[in-house]
Design a protein around this motif. Structure first.
Motif, PDB file in Angstrom:
ATOM      1  N   PRO A  68      30.719  -4.538 -20.361  1.00  0.00           N
ATOM      2  CA  PRO A  68      30.858  -5.667 -20.588  1.00  0.00           C
ATOM      3  C   PRO A  68      29.416  -6.833 -20.962  1.00  0.00           C
ATOM      4  N   SER A  69      29.419  -7.731 -21.223  1.00  0.00           N
ATOM      5  CA  SER A  69      28.209  -8.756 -22.211  1.00  0.00           C
ATOM      6  C   SER A  69      27.710  -8.775 -20.677  1.00  0.00           C
ATOM      7  N   SER A  70      26.343 -10.084 -20.907  1.00  0.00           N
ATOM      8  CA  SER A  70      24.998  -9.902 -20.046  1.00  0.00           C
ATOM      9  C   SER A  70      24.594  -9.586 -18.911  1.00  0.00           C
ATOM     10  N   ALA A  71      24.423  -7.506 -19.821  1.00  0.00           N
ATOM     11  CA  ALA A  71      24.259  -7.230 -19.168  1.00  0.00           C
ATOM     12  C   ALA A  71      22.470  -7.477 -19.229  1.00  0.00           C
ATOM     13  N   LYS A  72      21.064  -7.192 -18.380  1.00  0.00           N
ATOM     14  CA  LYS A  72      20.039  -7.402 -18.252  1.00  0.00           C
ATOM     15  C   LYS A  72      19.422  -5.739 -19.231  1.00  0.00           C
ATOM     16  N   VAL A  73      18.643  -6.654 -20.283  1.00  0.00           N
ATOM     17  CA  VAL A  73      18.190  -5.879 -21.170  1.00  0.00           C
ATOM     18  C   VAL A  73      16.881  -5.232 -21.033  1.00  0.00           C
ATOM     19  N   TYR A  74      15.725  -4.646 -20.382  1.00  0.00           N
ATOM     20  CA  TYR A  74      14.357  -4.535 -20.501  1.00  0.00           C
ATOM     21  C   TYR A  74      14.092  -3.123 -21.412  1.00  0.00           C
ATOM     22  N   ILE A  75      12.736  -3.546 -22.283  1.00  0.00           N
ATOM     23  CA  ILE A  75      12.018  -2.808 -23.206  1.00  0.00           C
ATOM     24  C   ILE A  75      10.988  -2.606 -22.494  1.00  0.00           C
ATOM     25  N   ASN A  76      10.508  -1.094 -22.243  1.00  0.00           N
ATOM     26  CA  ASN A  76       9.792  -0.885 -21.329  1.00  0.00           C
ATOM     27  C   ASN A  76       8.853  -1.309 -19.860  1.00  0.00           C
ATOM     28  N   GLU A  77       9.997  -1.471 -19.434  1.00  0.00           N
ATOM     29  CA  GLU A  77       9.888  -2.627 -18.025  1.00  0.00           C
ATOM     30  C   GLU A  77       9.902  -3.240 -18.201  1.00  0.00           C
ATOM     31  N   ILE A  78      10.460  -4.119 -19.512  1.00  0.00           N
ATOM     32  CA  ILE A  78       9.938  -5.735 -19.454  1.00  0.00           C
ATOM     33  C   ILE A  78      11.267  -6.449 -19.681  1.00  0.00           C
ATOM     34  N   ASP A  79      11.778  -7.266 -19.663  1.00  0.00           N
ATOM     35  CA  ASP A  79      12.969  -8.037 -19.454  1.00  0.00           C
ATOM     36  C   ASP A  79      12.516  -9.178 -20.259  1.00  0.00           C
ATOM     37  N   ILE A  80      13.479  -8.136 -21.491  1.00  0.00           N
ATOM     38  CA  ILE A  80      13.824  -9.775 -22.600  1.00  0.00           C
ATOM     39  C   ILE A  80      15.762 -10.202 -22.806  1.00  0.00           C
ATOM     40  N   GLY A  81      15.954 -10.570 -21.602  1.00  0.00           N
ATOM     41  CA  GLY A  81      17.105 -11.061 -21.705  1.00  0.00           C
ATOM     42  C   GLY A  81      18.611 -10.502 -21.060  1.00  0.00           C
ATOM     43  N   LYS A  82      19.357 -11.061 -21.459  1.00  0.00           N
ATOM     44  CA  LYS A  82      20.750 -10.517 -21.664  1.00  0.00           C
ATOM     45  C   LYS A  82      21.804 -10.538 -22.581  1.00  0.00           C
ATOM     46  N   THR A  83      22.348  -9.025 -23.021  1.00  0.00           N
ATOM     47  CA  THR A  83      23.013  -9.054 -23.848  1.00  0.00           C
ATOM     48  C   THR A  83      24.448 -10.210 -23.910  1.00  0.00           C
ATOM     49  N   PRO A  84      23.821 -10.587 -25.409  1.00  0.00           N
ATOM     50  CA  PRO A  84      24.081  -9.666 -26.749  1.00  0.00           C
ATOM     51  C   PRO A  84      21.804 -10.187 -26.739  1.00  0.00           C
ATOM     52  N   VAL A  85      21.268  -9.593 -27.584  1.00  0.00           N
ATOM     53  CA  VAL A  85      20.306  -9.568 -27.523  1.00  0.00           C
ATOM     54  C   VAL A  85      19.211  -9.346 -28.883  1.00  0.00           C
ATOM     55  N   GLU A  86      17.730 -10.164 -29.145  1.00  0.00           N
ATOM     56  CA  GLU A  86      17.524  -9.383 -30.874  1.00  0.00           C
ATOM     57  C   GLU A  86      16.562  -9.666 -30.273  1.00  0.00           C
ATOM     58  N   LYS A  87      15.784  -8.548 -31.137  1.00  0.00           N
ATOM     59  CA  LYS A  87      14.536  -8.394 -31.189  1.00  0.00           C
ATOM     60  C   LYS A  87      13.450  -7.353 -31.972  1.00  0.00           C
ATOM     61  N   LYS A  88      12.089  -8.145 -32.690  1.00  0.00           N
ATOM     62  CA  LYS A  88      11.809  -7.161 -33.446  1.00  0.00           C
ATOM     63  C   LYS A  88      10.171  -6.449 -33.138  1.00  0.00           C
ATOM     64  N   LEU A  89      11.055  -5.431 -32.967  1.00  0.00           N
ATOM     65  CA  LEU A  89       9.510  -4.229 -32.567  1.00  0.00           C
ATOM     66  C   LEU A  89       8.886  -4.000 -34.154  1.00  0.00           C
ATOM     67  N   LYS A  90       7.642  -3.203 -33.081  1.00  0.00           N
ATOM     68  CA  LYS A  90       7.053  -2.814 -33.993  1.00  0.00           C
ATOM     69  C   LYS A  90       7.101  -1.010 -34.460  1.00  0.00           C
ATOM     70  N   ARG A  91       7.325  -0.623 -35.221  1.00  0.00           N
ATOM     71  CA  ARG A  91       7.878   0.655 -35.900  1.00  0.00           C
ATOM     72  C   ARG A  91       6.914   1.942 -35.327  1.00  0.00           C
ATOM     73  N   ASN A  92       5.934   1.584 -35.148  1.00  0.00           N
ATOM     74  CA  ASN A  92       4.915   2.874 -35.227  1.00  0.00           C
ATOM     75  C   ASN A  92       4.321   3.512 -33.823  1.00  0.00           C
ATOM     76  N   GLN A  93       5.767   2.178 -32.366  1.00  0.00           N
ATOM     77  CA  GLN A  93       5.562   3.069 -31.624  1.00  0.00           C
ATOM     78  C   GLN A  93       7.594   2.888 -30.528  1.00  0.00           C
ATOM     79  N   GLU A  94       7.313   4.533 -29.611  1.00  0.00           N
ATOM     80  CA  GLU A  94       8.403   4.076 -29.192  1.00  0.00           C
ATOM     81  C   GLU A  94       8.880   3.553 -27.682  1.00  0.00           C
TER      82      GLU A  94
END
Length: 154
Positions: free
Chosen positions: A35-61
């Protein structure tokens, strides 16, 4: 003759960083869940709830975690993989691009972690115009118990 030299010089300069020009240094990642509204963490940083869109640098994992009460946490990595547009620098002779593309990170593209050539269970991947669309099906946590339900007072 002068026009030909100008066109040739212009094409060498314009096409000298193939991956940077074609792909850019950032990649859009769109994450949805069922289901939607799951909390999204990228590298332990809360970026919001699903659905979410983020522009990420290509040279990192990146470490991607989704959390939702009553469901098991979902974890995967967005790994950097080789971007084939980088080869354009060798084919066209873009020596500048051989240097620029690794610096900007455009020589990479992000992809979800694969285990034995398959995506992690519950992951659906779609790529379009270099963007990643991830849909994650959250798995119910059998250890989680609902003990009460709040009711609206009148």
């Amino acid at each position: 003759m002068k026009i030909i030299k100008t066109l040739l010089l212009s094409s060498i300069v314009l096409l000298s960083s193939c991956a940077t020009i074609i792909s850019g240094s950032r990649q859009t990642v769109e994450i949805t869940s069922e289901p939607s509204s799951a909390k999204v963490y990228i590298n332990e940083i809360d970026i919001g709830k699903t659905p979410v869109e983020k522009k990420l640098k290509r040279n990192q994992e990146y470490q991607l975690i989704l959390k939702l009460d009553g469901y098991k946490p979902y974890e995967t990595k967005l790994e950097k993989k080789f971007n084939a547009w980088y080869i354009g620098n060798v084919l066209i002779g873009g020596l500048i691009g051989l240097i620029i593309d690794p610096i900007t990170g455009a020589m990479f593209k992000l992809n979800p972690e694969e285990i034995d050539g398959n995506l992690k269970s519950g992951t659906t991947l779609k790529t379009e115009s270099g963007n990643i669309f991830l849909k994650i099906s959250m798995e119910i946590d059998p250890n989680w118990k609902k003990i009460a339900q709040l009711e609206k007072s009148e």
